[in-house]
Motif scaffolding. Structure first.
Motif, PDB file in Angstrom:
ATOM      1  N   UNK A   1      17.599 -16.090 -12.403  1.00  0.00           N
ATOM      2  CA  UNK A   1      17.613 -17.535 -12.675  1.00  0.00           C
ATOM      3  C   UNK A   1      17.459 -17.813 -14.165  1.00  0.00           C
ATOM      4  N   UNK A   2      16.621 -17.025 -14.836  1.00  0.00           N
ATOM      5  CA  UNK A   2      16.464 -17.181 -16.281  1.00  0.00           C
ATOM      6  C   UNK A   2      17.768 -16.886 -17.004  1.00  0.00           C
ATOM      7  N   UNK A   3      18.409 -15.780 -16.607  1.00  0.00           N
ATOM      8  CA  UNK A   3      19.676 -15.406 -17.250  1.00  0.00           C
ATOM      9  C   UNK A   3      20.738 -16.471 -17.032  1.00  0.00           C
ATOM     10  N   UNK A   4      20.758 -17.069 -15.839  1.00  0.00           N
ATOM     11  CA  UNK A   4      21.758 -18.100 -15.543  1.00  0.00           C
ATOM     12  C   UNK A   4      21.566 -19.336 -16.417  1.00  0.00           C
ATOM     13  N   UNK A   5      20.359 -19.547 -16.873  1.00  0.00           N
ATOM     14  CA  UNK A   5      20.096 -20.721 -17.705  1.00  0.00           C
ATOM     15  C   UNK A   5      20.047 -20.420 -19.192  1.00  0.00           C
ATOM     16  N   UNK A   6      20.511 -19.240 -19.590  1.00  0.00           N
ATOM     17  CA  UNK A   6      20.408 -18.851 -21.006  1.00  0.00           C
ATOM     18  C   UNK A   6      21.155 -19.800 -21.934  1.00  0.00           C
TER      19      UNK A   6
ATOM     20  N   UNK B   1      10.515 -11.132  -8.731  1.00  0.00           N
ATOM     21  CA  UNK B   1      10.757 -10.983 -10.166  1.00  0.00           C
ATOM     22  C   UNK B   1      12.242 -10.869 -10.470  1.00  0.00           C
ATOM     23  N   UNK B   2      12.975 -10.179  -9.606  1.00  0.00           N
ATOM     24  CA  UNK B   2      14.424 -10.049  -9.812  1.00  0.00           C
ATOM     25  C   UNK B   2      15.101 -11.407  -9.722  1.00  0.00           C
ATOM     26  N   UNK B   3      14.683 -12.209  -8.752  1.00  0.00           N
ATOM     27  CA  UNK B   3      15.251 -13.550  -8.600  1.00  0.00           C
ATOM     28  C   UNK B   3      14.947 -14.415  -9.812  1.00  0.00           C
ATOM     29  N   UNK B   4      13.721 -14.343 -10.292  1.00  0.00           N
ATOM     30  CA  UNK B   4      13.343 -15.149 -11.454  1.00  0.00           C
ATOM     31  C   UNK B   4      14.098 -14.708 -12.702  1.00  0.00           C
ATOM     32  N   UNK B   5      14.302 -13.418 -12.869  1.00  0.00           N
ATOM     33  CA  UNK B   5      15.069 -12.932 -14.019  1.00  0.00           C
ATOM     34  C   UNK B   5      16.520 -13.398 -13.941  1.00  0.00           C
TER      35      UNK B   5
END
Length: 276
Positions: free
Chosen positions: A261-266, A255-259
């Protein structure tokens, strides 16, 4: 004391849960593909058994009707039947792919659909689904197993809101590796030489070795069973129940990795809106 309906009660977590329920004085409707494997559970006045292959939808619906007719009310439905298949996606035969999805995804969906009218009519109850830490992460060789568990969790996540107004709670149990016979029962596809030196080959050698997901697993099936049973008394129903230190650490990392990755693509995500 309550009444539970348990599928896949003959081995592993299902059997441990059934044994503890009976020891606590609960009534249990237990099913298995071979009901003779349940004969030693007893006591007879608390235990009702039936033959059930959960992938046989017509039989599944018939058994559900029998269970509710026999007991009148079922407090907890524990959907536990399941198995795993391993192999690179192109190594897996069609029948293994279809069987994996039928057992781990379609069968729980059909079980839920069958018990839902009864739970609604009786004014509430719990539906507890055995899932896995692998519903948050995925590894080479486990594509169909992960797909089956991600799929059933997506279904249950959706219907939580549908049945909440009727007092029905849903919990997805997400254990890590547990010392049961689950690993030994894994279907392993015939290997293709091209994968021997890849991550798929590495995992295959682990599965075929002494570890095979059971012998050195940190999870204690008796403690897992206790946690599953106790979760039924928690209100509101816990949506997910991670069990095992390995499950907790793996899920948190995923979950930390996915969060991250999401933040990096904001910026990219926001750039696709119409201009204000």
């Amino acid at each position: 004391m309550g009444t539970w309906f348990v599928t896949g009660a003959s081995t592993g977590i299902g059997r441990a849960v059934t044994e503890q329920l009976l020891a606590r004085g609960h009534r249990v409707a237990a099913t298995a593909r071979r009901p003779d494997t349940l004969a030693d559970l007893g006591p007879e006045h608390l235990l009702w058994t039936a033959q059930l292959d959960v992938t046989d939808t017509a039989r599944l619906r018939s058994v559900v009707e029998q269970v509710f007719a026999e007991f009148g009310r079922i407090d907890v439905v524990f959907s536990n039947a399941g198995a795993a298949a391993f192999g690179a996606a192109e190594e897996l035969p069609d029948e293994v792919i279809e069987g994996q999805l039928a057992l781990n995804t379609i069968a729980p969906i059909q079980l839920f659909r069958a018990v839902r009218p009864h739970l609604r009519a009786q004014g509430g109850g719990r539906f507890v689904q055995t899932s896995t830490m692998g519903a948050h992460l995925a590894g080479p060789g486990g594509s169909l197993y992960h797909a089956s568990k991600w799929g059933v969790e997506g279904f249950l996540e959706s219907v939580i809101g549908e049945v909440a107004p009727f007092g029905v709670g849903i919990t997805m149990v997400e254990p890590g590796t547990v010392r049961t016979g689950f690993g030994a029962a894994t279907t392993v596809a015939e290997p293709l030489d091209v994968y021997a030196s890849t991550p798929v080959g590495q995992v295959r050698r682990y599965l075929e070795g002494a570890g095979n997901l059971t012998g050195d697993a940190p999870g204690d099936p008796a403690r897992v069973a206790t946690a599953v049973i106790d979760s039924a008394d928690v209100t509101p129903a816990p949506r997910r129940l991670a069990l095992g230190s390995d499950a907790f650490e793996a899920i948190r990392a995923a979950l930390s990795t996915r969060l991250a990755e999401l933040a990096a693509g904001e910026d990219v995500a926001r750039s696709t809106d119409f201009p204000r």
